[in-house]
Design an enzyme around this catalytic site. Structure first.
Site, mmCIF file in Angstrom:
data_model
loop_
_atom_site.group_PDB
_atom_site.id
_atom_site.type_symbol
_atom_site.label_atom_id
_atom_site.label_comp_id
_atom_site.label_asym_id
_atom_site.label_seq_id
_atom_site.Cartn_x
_atom_site.Cartn_y
_atom_site.Cartn_z
ATOM 1 C CG HIS A 65 -1.705 -1.239 1.403
ATOM 2 N ND1 HIS A 65 -2.955 -1.471 0.855
ATOM 3 C CD2 HIS A 65 -1.373 -2.375 2.068
ATOM 4 C CE1 HIS A 65 -3.362 -2.685 1.192
ATOM 5 N NE2 HIS A 65 -2.422 -3.263 1.920
ATOM 6 C CB SER A 84 13.622 22.671 -15.155
ATOM 7 O OG SER A 84 12.815 23.825 -15.253
ATOM 8 C CE LYS A 130 12.217 19.546 -10.947
ATOM 9 N NZ LYS A 130 10.853 19.908 -11.254
ATOM 10 C CD GLU A 154 9.289 12.521 -15.545
ATOM 11 O OE1 GLU A 154 8.340 13.264 -15.324
ATOM 12 O OE2 GLU A 154 10.456 12.945 -15.698
#
Ligand code: ARG
Length: 460
Positions: A158, A279, A285, A292
């Site tokens: 979970h 970024s 970043k 992804e």
């Protein structure tokens, strides 16, 4: 003007719009190699059955080889008016060797069995390529597994802390998924290994052909026994699309965890700079784009599977032009899978494991609670349900003190049922190695798991 190869029965020329709409050349030119291979096998079989003369076969093979090198060298002029790669190659062959001989290649064959054969050869080749890439990815996982047998991290259920495991044990879970992916591909390859060539339009041919021979030349295990099934079947493409979809189910789960684990909330791993991007606005970043993208590409490979299932659903026998829509999605899925497996492997090789952070994370969430309950059952003969309750109380007391149960100094103060020996349990490595069941997270079991995978890979 009647310029199409099939224009014998037509009195008018086909509309320009239709020509463009009907053409599949831009997609199926990928199959040029398979088409030439298939044609050489077919012509060789025709000659051995006395349907072509030896000089005709020689001229056809020489001509086809020239077409192949023209395509490879980028000299071939692809013209959409030729409709598809099969027509384009045959037309060029006749230009090179003359239509008197070139026009004989299509004896005892139809484009329906021709396209099924070419497509199947491509699918078979793709199986082998994917299998090799999966094997390489398992090898990388095994390298990590061998190094990190004692690198302790929390496992999750979970997405809440569950029990301590090692990074080896964790990464081996993925290696076993990939092992099944390889087996799945092997099963599909076995089912696909039957040649449709010589099925002709759908009912076979009046020539005494030798389908076994062309199948053998093309390295198929056997022939498809029914011509109508031979030209209508696309199960082999569906199987590969499904196999790829499952591979992406697995890699997308791994990528999702790499994204989570590399975030500052976890900091379990660091993805190397060469596989991260920045970024355009936030200078600090470092983004896990590879993971992804693989996670995102899962959408298109699922889509390609659903697309072909839908194309084939309720399609009457035998060939229907709907089936021309079978290739684009499959080519896309195969390329997407190959590209993704290659970059995932390269990224995974360079991933840095932050042992300290993983261990510190184990100190939150009372990961050792199950070990304490098991201890009460084993050493004190307490029924598990009661032990569960006692340890629940220990957890509640630790929570009230704002500490993790691994930080408790004296368990017997909380409940006299615990003795000195119970304190040994409050150690993560001890917990890991106390597991005795097959397939568990103990070092001994992890070593066995590594052996299973190594044995599997060696025999591939
Ligand atoms: N381009 C077609 C395809 O990819 C080849 C088969 C054409 N057969 C036919 N009967 N028109 O499916």
């Amino acid at each position: 003007m009647k310029n199409e190869m099939w224009s014998g029965r037509f009195s008018g020329a086909s509309d320009e719009l239709l020509k463009e709409f009907n053409a599949s050349l831009n997609v199926d030119k990928t199959l040029f190699n398979e088409d030439i291979q298939g044609s050489i096998a077919h012509a060789t079989m025709l000659e051995s059955c006395g349907i072509l003369k030896k000089e005709e076969l020689d001229a056809i093979i020489k001509g086809l080889e020239q077409v192949k090198s023209e395509i490879e060298q980028g000299k071939f002029v692809f013209d959409i008016k030729d409709e598809d790669i099969h027509m384009a190659i045959e037309k060029r062959l006749s230009e090179i060797i003359g239509s008197e001989i070139g026009g004989r290649l299509h004896t005892a064959r139809s484009r329906n069995d021709q396209v099924a054969t070419d497509f199947k050869l491509f699918v078979k080749k793709s199986h082998i390529e994917l299998l090799k890439l999966l094997k390489e990815l398992i090898q990388t996982m095994l390298e990590h597994a061998k190094v990190h047998k004692k690198t302790i991290m929390p496992s999750f259920t979970h997405l809440q802390h569950a029990q301590p495991v090692s990074f080896s044990f964790y990464i081996l879970a993925y290696a076993f998924m990939l092992m099944r992916d390889i087996k799945r591909l092997q099963n599909s390859l076995e089912l696909a290994d039957f040649s449709p060539l010589g099925s002709c339009a759908c009912a076979g041919t009046s020539y005494a052909t030798n389908r076994e021979l062309s199948a053998e030349i093309l390295e198929f295990k056997d022939i498809m026994p029914n011509a109508m099934d031979g030209v209508s079947d696309r199960d082999f493409a569906l199987d590969l699309l499904y196999d790829i979809a499952v591979i992406f189910t697995h890699t997308s789960r791994l990528c999702e965890e790499m994204i989570l684990f590399s975030s500052s909330e976890f900091s379990f791993i660091t993805i190397s700079d060469s596989f991260s991007t920045g970024s355009s606005i936030m200078p600090q970043k470092k983004n896990p784009d590879v993971c992804e993208l693989i996670r995102g590409k899962t959408g298109r490979v699922y889509g390609n599977l659903i697309s072909l299932l839908t194309i084939m659903k309720a399609l009457p026998l035998a060939y229907n032009k709907d089936m021309q829509e079978d290739k684009e999605g499959l080519f896309d899925s195969v390329k997407t899978a190959k590209d993704s497996l290659i970059i995932l492997n390269a990224m995974l090789k360079e991933i840095q494991i932050n042992k300290e952070n993983m261990l510190n994370a184990c100190k939150k969430g009372h990961l050792l609670a199950t070990d304490l309950a098991d201890y009460l059952v084993r050493e004190k003969n307490i029924p598990f349900r009661k032990a569960h309750f006692i340890v629940g109380n220990v957890v509640a007391q630790a929570e009230a003190q704002g500490i993790d149960i691994s930080e408790i100094k004296d368990l017997s103060k909380i409940d006299p049922v615990f003795d000195e020996k119970a304190m040994e349990l409050l150690n993560f490595e001890f917990s890991l190695n106390s597991k005795q069941s097959e397939g568990s997270s103990s070092i001994a079991s992890v070593e066995k798991q590594i052996q299973i995978l190594e044995g599997f890979i060696q025999n591939l």
